[in-house]
Design an enzyme around this catalytic site. Structure first.
Site, PDB file in Angstrom:
ATOM      1  N   LEU A 241     -25.654  64.139  44.593  1.00  0.00           N
ATOM      2  CA  LEU A 241     -24.916  63.300  45.517  1.00  0.00           C
ATOM      3  C   LEU A 241     -25.701  63.096  46.789  1.00  0.00           C
ATOM      4  CD1 LEU A 241     -21.768  65.144  46.980  1.00  0.00           C
ATOM      5  CD2 LEU A 241     -23.913  66.245  46.449  1.00  0.00           C
ATOM      6  N   SER A 242     -25.483  61.966  47.451  1.00  0.00           N
ATOM      7  CA  SER A 242     -26.182  61.575  48.664  1.00  0.00           C
ATOM      8  C   SER A 242     -27.680  61.441  48.366  1.00  0.00           C
ATOM      9  CB  SER A 242     -25.883  62.579  49.775  1.00  0.00           C
ATOM     10  OG  SER A 242     -26.323  62.106  51.021  1.00  0.00           O
TER      11      SER A 242
END
Length: 582
Positions: A241-242
């Protein structure tokens, strides 16, 4: 090309020291920081436990209203082994750290390897709440990479860095995670992402693929009678994620050998040449303009935008300072705020993202993060960061001095990879005016918009991070919140998905209403009331990808997950979460 791995450290984790929570369990993960018996000399096991704890707390909402462990997710005891080493990409001066977790209950009949990259600039356990939380309980092995970032800080003042087990040692006494050469003693603290000179972001896809090969090799070692483990007999799912989400999408484009079986990316920081906007562009814009825009009445009831007062003086001062620098033309605070807000909207910012971005402005994240990126893009060392910035050790009371031994010992476990935090301050880029951070913000922005040699080199550094097109048959699922104020969906996931579709690919795209970037921020009063978590949708997307790979079930439809609602002032419920049907 042959992979280069260092010595592999193998450790057992059973009883009160499991793979998923280091024995802390859900209550311990959410509790006070795990203690060190000797704070100036923590053991490798103590550092590991606290690193796992801080990684969970940085990603998941573990608070009593967050629903973890009741509405979604679980942290069962997962005994097993860890295999960790330093890995070098061809031509790199410094390694990235890779770590494979192989549970005792590894499913030999449905061989599964989850490969994950850390979010932000976090260290090796950064993805544990996503990849470990989903994969380990179902019998998958999980392999992580810090993708050339992490908190393996080197302190030139005493010549120490971080060893393979997380403890600190003098340069020359052990192989270190990050050991810059020839840096002056007074250069400040050196961070791998900012100061390696390798521009790790340009290689994030290759980091992920090398970690996947390491995971297969460690499965061979763990189960020699079942070897070889290969992409043909072991399903490999990449997730993150990110920045970790961006890294696995980069790996999808770099995967010429067909290692990956599926990719699940949450809120990805992904850059496509000619599409969307790269993070450095919109982050430096936000650092400059958002403080002025937050004085506008549109932000009157927005969490963090007012910080306990009607209009913080800093917001008004930023508008006046930008007017003095010719960046705004309005003559009153109200006109300056309206103009700054109009400029942000004109460059593609949506109101839902701007309102959540107030939290990043209040926490000074835009400036802090883009300093590290600028230094990395320009391949600067500690002591020579752009715009006069540096990372300095800080004692209690704010005095910059050589690092305290107790504080320094915890850096690897507590650090995010991008100071300021954990006894390291961001220095420089400031003046003595009423808006002291403006000079640094102007300088960082000019590195994107300017025409000098450094600006040209920085833009070339950003261009090197562009994603490549993945193969046609690779399942890709992208999950992003509509209210993401750090990596706005309109600048990242939306243009990436559109780009794939324009080239004949068929990604699955879930847009989650009310979800923003930091699930951990949902523990803040009022802020959590207005938003929904994203992590459970990541787990659900991994479930769908696994069902597709193992049973041939069709991939889910795209969805604006219409029934999801803000959590509200009470605890999260399955009804308000409203996960897409299985």
């Amino acid at each position: 090309m042959t992979d280069t791995f260092g010595e592999v450290r193998v450790t057992l984790h059973r009883g009160d020291d499991d793979l998923l929570t280091a024995g802390l369990g859900l209550r311990g993960l959410a509790g006070v920081p795990a203690r060190f018996v000797s704070p100036a000399a923590p053991t490798a096991g103590e550092l590991r436990r606290r690193s796992i704890q801080s990684s969970w707390r940085g990603i998941a909402d573990l608070g009593p209203l967050g629903g973890f462990g009741s509405v979604y997710g679980d942290v069962p005891d997962v005994p097993g082994r860890e295999f960790t080493t330093f890995a070098w990409l061809h031509g790199a001066r410094h390694p990235h750290r890779v770590l494979a977790q192989i549970p005792d209950a590894f499913d030999k009949q449905a061989r599964c390897l989850v490969v994950a990259a850390s979010s932000g600039s976090r260290g090796i356990y950064g993805p544990v709440a996503l990849a470990g939380g989903w994969g380990l309980p179902r019998g998958c092995a999980v392999v992580y990479t810090d993708k050339g970032t992490g908190a393996g800080y080197f302190d030139p003042a005493d010549g120490t860095g971080v060893t393979l087990d997380g403890t600190r040692a003098k340069a020359g006494d052990a192989v270190l995670e990050f050991e810059p050469k020839g840096v002056p003693r007074d250069a400040g603290v050196a961070a791998k992402h900012a100061h390696s000179g390798d521009h790790p972001e340009a290689e994030w896809g290759r980091h992920v693929l090398q970690a996947a090969r390491f995971g297969l090799a460690m499965l061979d070692r763990a189960y020699p009678d079942e070897a070889p483990f290969t992409p043909q007999n072991t399903r490999i799912i990449a997730t993150g994620l990110s920045n970790g989400g961006g890294a696995v999408l980069r790996a999808a484009g770099d995967d010429a050998e067909g290692l990956l079986s599926a990719v699940v990316a949450l809120e990805p920081n992904i850059h496509i040449e000619g599409h969307g906007r790269p993070f450095y562009d919109y982050a430096t814009e936000a650092a400059l303009l958002l403080p002025a825009a937050l004085s506008a009445p549109e932000f009157d009831d927005v969490p963090f935008a007012r910080a306990g007062m009607a209009t913080p003086p800093a917001w008004v001062l930023r508008g006046a300072a930008l007017r003095a620098h010719g960046k705004l033309s309005g003559n009153t605070p109200q006109a300056q705020a309206a103009e700054a807000l109009s400029m942000l909207r004109a460059s593609g910012w949506r109101d839902e993202a701007l309102k959540v971005a107030a939290s990043s402005t209040w926490l000074d994240l835009w400036r802090s993060v883009t300093v590290a990126y600028a230094s990395s893009y320009l391949r600067r060392e500690a002591g020579d960061m752009p715009c006069g910035f540096s990372y300095e050790a800080q004692r209690i009371g704010g005095v910059t001095t050589p690092a305290d031994a107790i504080v320094r010992a915890a850096w690897w476990a507590d650090g995010s990879g991008v100071p300021p935090h954990a006894g390291i301050t961001l220095a420089g880029g400031m003046d003595l005016s009423l808006d002291p951070t403006l000079p640094g913000c102007l300088c960082l922005r000019d590195l994107w918009t300017g025409q000098g040699e450094d600006a040209q080199k920085l833009r070339e550094g950003v261009a090197a991070t562009a994603a490549a097109m993945p193969r046609e048959d690779l399942p890709i699922l992208v999950v992003h919140g509509t209210d993401d104020g750090l990596i706005p969906v309109s600048f990242s996931a939306e243009p990436y998905v559109a780009w794939l579709r324009a080239h004949g690919r068929s990604p699955v795209f879930w847009k989650v209403p009310y979800a923003q970037h930091f699930d951990a921020f949902l523990a803040f009063p009022d802020f959590g009331d207005r938003h929904a978590p994203l992590l459970p949708f990541g787990y659900a997307a991994l479930d769908r990808a696994w069902a597709h790979l193992t049973t041939g079930r069709a991939l889910p439809e795209d969805a604006l997950v219409r029934d999801t609602q803000p959590r509200g002032p009470g605890p999260l419920t399955a009804k308000t979460l409203a996960l897409p049907p299985g």
